[in-house]
Design an enzyme around this catalytic site. Structure first.
Site, PDB file in Angstrom:
ATOM      1  N   ASP A 202       0.819  -1.204   0.000  1.00  0.00           N
ATOM      2  CA  ASP A 202       0.000   0.000   0.000  1.00  0.00           C
ATOM      3  C   ASP A 202       0.856   1.258   0.000  1.00  0.00           C
ATOM      4  OD1 ASP A 202       0.717  -0.813   2.670  1.00  0.00           O
ATOM      5  OD2 ASP A 202      -0.657   0.688   3.473  1.00  0.00           O
TER       6      ASP A 202
ATOM      7  N   GLU B 154       0.122  -1.536   5.585  1.00  0.00           N
ATOM      8  CA  GLU B 154       1.188  -1.131   6.499  1.00  0.00           C
ATOM      9  C   GLU B 154       1.047   0.324   6.878  1.00  0.00           C
ATOM     10  OE1 GLU B 154       5.135   0.608   7.595  1.00  0.00           O
ATOM     11  OE2 GLU B 154       3.827   1.092   5.894  1.00  0.00           O
TER      12      GLU B 154
END
Length: 390
Positions: free
Chosen positions: A76, A138
């Site tokens: 991400d 994350e």
């Protein structure tokens, strides 16, 4: 039919092209990686989040033996909303020796280098396996990593080292701060602003609490040992968001603020922050609120807990990092959080080392220097040589 091949720059561009902003699904990127690996006969496993719109991916290249090296990266990226970019953030633009695009530095270049070099890993007759671990979310609290770690353990894999490829300019990092995020909400009692003594101002009591946290942040500066070359060399605390009230002529019923603490490894969040905060609230804030309304309250919820990373007692993994990076200097420390602390807490020897600079991350016109790509390629080449030795 020939299998697809990518140069490192082409693979970076391919991964950057997927909009994996944390609020979006990462499945298109996971599908691409899975299909790419499959073209080379490499099986991969997925672990989905509860919504089924995001997934971790895990794959093994090489023999089915003990040990091995895990290369770990999150898929991400942070949003580009409100940022002024000079080029399309989801398409790599090369100029002046740099690659511009969201995720070029944080942190799609590291897995892209490995994926572009997959044919070399496969033809190297590895004696020790290398494992690829890709996680989701994350950036919003390392939400996917625990499931990924559980998968690795369930497979009976005990890697000799986990390498988190966050941007460190290819320097070996064996320490980073723990990250703790909280949300504190004050619930008061609404009243006409002409009669504020008949209400409980959630904003005033939240503001008093914020003032206490500000004083506490100053105290943390003096109580941290500072050993480890952290920048800044002490525990930090800051308030990042604040919202409350409905109108200027109404005593506000609700106020919420978000805040964050970053602790040098060894610092205890309860002793240093949460216990003093609760003592202050019990002694100074709640009694004043309850004088007017027994229903008034102020509570803190934990939003994110990311453990810090500390040096391993046996520095074999760290020494491997020096060998692969070509950097024989002492391992460093970083102030930003990573998934490394979670892997270490699970019992895996872990260090952080990856291309790019964190100073370019989360900003408009994020970029990575092309020479960092070459340095990371050399890292991968050394890894191949290491894993194919008998």
């Amino acid at each position: 039919m020939p299998v697809p091949t990518y140069t490192p720059l082409e693979m970076i561009d391919r991964l950057v092209s997927f909009d994996t902003t944390s609020r979006e699904s990462n499945l298109e990127l996971i599908d691409f990686v899975s299909e790419y690996l499959s073209e080379y006969g490499v099986e991969s496993r997925r672990v989905y989040d509860d919504s089924g719109t995001k997934a971790n991916l895990f794959a093994t290249i090489g023999p089915d033996t003990e040990g091995g090296i895990v290369l770990s990266a999150h898929t991400d990226v942070v949003p580009v909303d409100g940022q002024e970019w000079d080029s399309d953030p989801f398409s790599v633009t090369m100029k002046r020796g740099r690659l511009y695009g969201r995720g070029t530095s944080d942190m799609k270049s590291f897995p892209a280098l490995f994926l572009s070099m997959l044919p070399q890993f496969l033809t190297a007759d590895l004696h020790i396996p290398v494992h690829l671990a890709l996680s989701y979310d994350e950036e919003v609290g390392c939400l996917g990593a625990p499931q990924l770690i559980a998968l690795i353990k369930s497979l009976g894999i005990s890697p000799s080292a986990v390498i988190i490829g966050e941007p460190t300019e290819m320097k070996v990092i064996n320490r980073h701060k723990g990250v703790f995020r909280f949300s504190t909400t004050a619930n008061g009692l609404e009243a006409h602003s002409a009669y504020p003594d008949r209400g409980v101002s959630a904003i005033f009591h939240a503001a008093d609490t914020i003032h206490f946290l500000n004083d506490l942040s100053k105290d943390l500066r003096t109580r941290a040992d500072g050993i480890g070359s952290f920048d800044p060399p002490y525990h930090t605390l800051q308030v990042g968001t604040l919202s409350g009230g409905t109108a200027a002529n109404i005593v506000p019923r609700k106020c919420t603020f978000g805040w964050e603490v970053r602790l040098i490894p060894g610092g205890d969040i309860h002793t240093l922050v949460l216990a003093p905060l609760e003592h202050y609230l019990d002694e100074e804030v709640r009694p004043l609120m309850h004088k007017i309304s027994s229903h008034a309250s102020i509570r803190t919820e934990t939003v994110v807990q990311i453990p810090g990373l500390g040096p391993e007692e046996i520095p074999d993994a760290e020494n491997l990092g020096r060998e692969l990076s070509g950097d024989n200097g002492p391992a460093g420390a970083i102030s930003f959080g990573t998934e490394a602390g979670l892997f270490q807490r699970a019992g895996f020897a872990t260090f952080v080392c990856g291309p790019g600079s964190i100073l370019q991350a989360h900003k408009p016109n994020e970029y990575i220097e092309i020479d960092q790509i070459e340095t990371c390629k050399q890292f991968m080449e050394r890894l191949i040589n290491r894993l194919r030795r008998a």
